[in-house]
Design a protein around this motif. Structure first.
Motif: not given
Length: 403
Positions: A148-153
């Motif tokens: 879930n890279h978008e939320l992490a970023d």
């Protein structure tokens, strides 16, 4: 066990059979590609369109607890700020331990673990991306599901270390004496004539609804508002008896009339009567009133948790003097993490002190000697008395991670 702060339904998650890319504008003005996150993972776009962010955490003074109908705790307040940044509501799902948080995040039951996870003990290979609020000196941080890279970023772009200091200042303000805006009136309007306040006629009129001595209602009112009908707390409690708007709605008190002295006192009397019925298992009207006062301040479910602890430890759950030490105990992990406790941490010393201050004022209004505090709380120490089920050493907070 969960606490809802919104009843908005979440939209269906991204992924599935639809592999088409979709452009999503994030709250930071960035354009990202949807449909690329693993199935079951809610992207920032999904969360925004669904209107709700779900945080997994544990109960505790630094994580999450209910305080007068308002969520508190450092991790909760930080997560609430992130939710506001996204323009969505926040729902908290409480977990018993780290293992449950990891399991529920993997199952898609939450978007974020809003808890300081130990990165050395939990590797990224455990299905996590560490991101957002973290304490570098402790090697801890929040996490989202792997992939879930978008939320992490988004979390990394939002969080800055000064936010911890801002949240700490917010909590200090909430617990300061100035958290209730009120004019402090004298506890006696005319001691010689036995006139307590300008509202004595209203206490006498509505105290029978609660089946209370009107002077006890007066003592409680002074503790709540110092007889200021315009008093308002930081959490939104209003009027003489500091009634929360949500409670007013349940009692049929319109918000436009919440500051009206008569309607405020009448609503409080109805609420006291309701609490009294909930504590019908406590024998003796005098004893029951102490439980009602405690619930009025600290919340009914927290007091029931303390009663369950008293029963578990061989004490009477129907005697306030034997339950009060466990109300204090709910400030320590050994007790608020006990399996018989359903609603977690509470500021128990505040509630026990609230009951004792009203008892003392009530004795003053009746002109009788005060019998003394329920539990002795030594100055500068953790709440404890000779019959307390815990010691100052055990009262020190410590993190325990269950993997």
């Amino acid at each position: 066990m969960y606490v809802c702060f919104s009843f908005l339904a979440m939209s269906s998650c991204s992924g599935g059979d639809n592999k088409d890319e979709e452009k999503i504008v994030t709250p930071w003005g960035e354009v990202s590609t949807g449909g690329t996150e693993p199935e079951g993972r809610f992207t920032v776009g999904d969360i925004v369109s669904g209107g709700e962010l779900i945080a997994l955490t544990m109960t505790g003074p630094d994580t999450y607890y209910d305080y007068h109908g308002r969520g508190m705790g450092t991790q909760y307040l930080l997560c609430e700020r992130f939710a506001r940044r996204l323009g969505v509501s926040l729902r908290v799902e409480l977990c018993r331990d780290t293992a449950e948080m990891l399991s529920r995040l993997s199952a898609g039951d939450g978007d974020i673990i809003a808890f300081q996870l130990p990165k050395k003990q939990l590797k990224s290979s455990d299905g996590l991306i560490y991101c957002g609020a973290g304490v570098d000196s402790l090697g801890t941080q929040w996490a989202v599901a792997k992939g879930n890279h978008e939320l992490a970023d988004s979390l990394d772009a939002w969080f800055t270390p000064p936010l911890f200091a801002e949240v700490a200042a917010e909590q200090r303000l909430a617990f300061a004496s100035g958290a209730v805006r009120r004019h402090v009136y004298a506890p006696f309007l005319d001691r010689g004539r036995g006139v307590i306040s300008s509202y004595d006629h209203l206490f006498k009129k509505y105290a029978p609804t609660a089946r209370w001595d009107w002077r006890l209602m007066a003592a409680q009112c002074y503790q709540e508002s110092c007889f200021d009908p315009r008093a308002r707390s930081w959490a939104g409690a209003c009027g003489l008896m500091q009634i929360m708007p949500a409670t007013a709605d349940q009692l049929g008190l319109s918000r436009s009339a919440i500051y009206d002295p008569e309607q405020n006192i009448h609503a409080a009397a109805r609420y006291i009567a309701r609490l009294s019925k909930l504590f019908a298992d406590v024998p003796g009207a005098e004893e029951r009133r102490l439980f009602v006062l405690a619930a009025y301040n600290g919340g009914y479910h927290h007091i029931r948790d303390a009663m369950a602890l008293a029963r578990k430890h061989g004490k009477s759950p129907h005697r306030w003097k034997e339950v009060a030490p466990y109300v204090l105990g709910l400030e320590t992990p050994a007790f608020y993490n006990d399996p018989v406790v359903s609603h977690g941490y509470m500021r128990g010393s505040e509630t026990v002190g609230y009951v004792d201050r009203i008892r003392q004022r009530y004795a003053q209004y009746r002109g009788v000697p005060y019998s003394g505090n329920t539990v002795t709380i030594p100055s500068g120490q953790a709440p404890v008395d000779p019959g307390s089920p815990f010691t100052p050493k055990r009262a020190k907070r410590k993190h325990r991670f269950h993997i």
